[in-house]
Scaffold this motif. Structure first.
Motif, PDB file in Angstrom:
ATOM      1  N   ASP A  80      -7.806   5.803  -2.887  1.00 31.15           N
ATOM      2  CA  ASP A  80      -6.687   4.387  -3.095  1.00 31.15           C
ATOM      3  C   ASP A  80      -7.416   3.310  -1.951  1.00 31.15           C
ATOM      4  O   ASP A  80      -8.490   2.790  -2.706  1.00 31.15           O
ATOM      5  N   CYS A  81      -6.565   2.652  -1.299  1.00 27.02           N
ATOM      6  CA  CYS A  81      -7.235   2.014   0.185  1.00 27.02           C
ATOM      7  C   CYS A  81      -7.576   2.375   1.110  1.00 27.02           C
ATOM      8  O   CYS A  81      -7.148   3.299   1.519  1.00 27.02           O
ATOM      9  N   ALA A 102     -17.032   0.176  -0.512  1.00 22.86           N
ATOM     10  CA  ALA A 102     -17.018   0.875  -2.028  1.00 22.86           C
ATOM     11  C   ALA A 102     -17.954   1.021  -2.778  1.00 22.86           C
ATOM     12  O   ALA A 102     -17.966   1.404  -3.812  1.00 22.86           O
ATOM     13  N   ALA A 146     -10.169   0.007  -4.195  1.00 25.37           N
ATOM     14  CA  ALA A 146      -9.477  -1.424  -2.969  1.00 25.37           C
ATOM     15  C   ALA A 146     -10.078  -1.117  -1.429  1.00 25.37           C
ATOM     16  O   ALA A 146      -9.885  -0.021  -0.523  1.00 25.37           O
ATOM     17  N   VAL A 202     -10.950  -3.163   2.011  1.00 25.66           N
ATOM     18  CA  VAL A 202     -10.342  -5.030   3.150  1.00 25.66           C
ATOM     19  C   VAL A 202     -10.658  -4.769   4.353  1.00 25.66           C
ATOM     20  O   VAL A 202     -10.588  -3.755   5.357  1.00 25.66           O
ATOM     21  N   GLY A 213     -15.075  -1.392  -7.226  1.00 26.19           N
ATOM     22  CA  GLY A 213     -13.655  -1.747  -6.608  1.00 26.19           C
ATOM     23  C   GLY A 213     -13.525  -3.120  -6.124  1.00 26.19           C
ATOM     24  O   GLY A 213     -14.267  -3.931  -6.370  1.00 26.19           O
ATOM     25  N   SER A 214     -12.588  -2.844  -5.419  1.00 23.38           N
ATOM     26  CA  SER A 214     -12.039  -4.743  -5.362  1.00 23.38           C
ATOM     27  C   SER A 214     -12.492  -4.546  -3.127  1.00 23.38           C
ATOM     28  O   SER A 214     -11.975  -3.405  -3.079  1.00 23.38           O
ATOM     29  N   GLU A 258     -11.821  -7.680  -0.307  1.00 17.49           N
ATOM     30  CA  GLU A 258     -10.947  -8.689   0.169  1.00 17.49           C
ATOM     31  C   GLU A 258     -11.534  -8.826   1.803  1.00 17.49           C
ATOM     32  O   GLU A 258     -11.711  -7.569   2.759  1.00 17.49           O
ATOM     33  N   THR A 272       1.109   3.324  -0.929  1.00 16.24           N
ATOM     34  CA  THR A 272      -0.991   3.563  -1.344  1.00 16.24           C
ATOM     35  C   THR A 272      -1.030   4.534  -0.274  1.00 16.24           C
ATOM     36  O   THR A 272      -0.385   4.706   1.388  1.00 16.24           O
TER      37      THR A 272
END
Length: 216
Positions: free
Chosen positions: A51-52, A68, A74, A76, A102-103, A105, A125
């Motif tokens: 997940d995150c 990642a 995701a 961060v 994935g993302s 940030e 999440t």
């Protein structure tokens, strides 16, 4: 690089740049690629990258990029230092695969008061926190790892944090007192080259400890 092996991941992470002008006050050290690879390999095996993922005090981006590359959808990375975030962005751009998994940030902010909008305890999440917090070696940074654990507890369902050798009793006690459970622990060598004026040796190796904690 789908589901990379630990060794393959470590080799990819070895290409990341270190700080040009590290801050002693922030205890800016490069997280060793082998440790980052070990953490994210174990996190993937435990299902903690589904997940995150939040990397508190991301620095060079080592742990965030490792997550990642390991398939986290995701990620961060948070750091108070704008120059560190610029380095993390450049490191991520160097590894094209990181962008494909994935993302990623990058957010500027105090890692002990992260500007995040979700609450790991209540949100749907599932949040995994990764962190290599300051070991507290510098004056004014004593108990810095405790501040990071306080933050981790407030945002994450599970965390992986790196601490100085001899921290197991403290970490286990903190977790037990705040609704957490240390499920895994392992030792890791943390090589540090001469980077600050107060360093007297060309390189030294610190013994570190890594803990996985599940938070209720």
């Amino acid at each position: 690089m789908p589901d990379p092996s630990r060794r393959t991941l470590a080799r990819a992470l070895e290409t990341l740049d270190d700080f040009d002008d590290p801050s002693p006050a922030l205890e800016q050290y490069l997280t060793p690629p082998e440790i980052a690879a070990h953490i994210c390999h174990q996190a993937r095996l435990q299902g903690d990258l589904e997940d995150c993922v939040v990397d508190l005090g991301t620095g060079t981006g080592m742990l965030a990029i490792a997550a990642a590359l390991s398939g986290a959808p995701a990620v961060v990375g948070i750091d108070v230092d704008a120059d560190a975030l610029a380095l993390a962005r450049a490191n991520a751009a160097r590894i094209d695969e990181a962008a494909k998994h994935g993302s990623l940030e990058w957010v500027r902010g105090d890692a002990t008061r992260p500007p995040l909008s979700f609450d790991g305890a209540d949100s749907e999440t599932r949040v995994t926190a990764l962190s290599n917090p300051p070991f507290g070696a510098q004056q004014g940074n004593r108990h810095a790892d405790r501040d990071f654990l306080e933050t981790v507890r407030s945002i994450a369902d599970v965390s992986y944090t790196i601490h100085n050798e001899g921290s197991q009793t403290f970490v286990e006690s903190f977790a037990a007192d705040t609704g957490g459970d240390v499920t895994h622990a392992f030792r890791a060598e943390f090589p540090i080259g001469k980077r600050f004026d107060f360093h007297t040796e060309s390189e030294t190796t610190l013994e570190a400890e890594v803990f996985r904690i599940e938070w209720s």
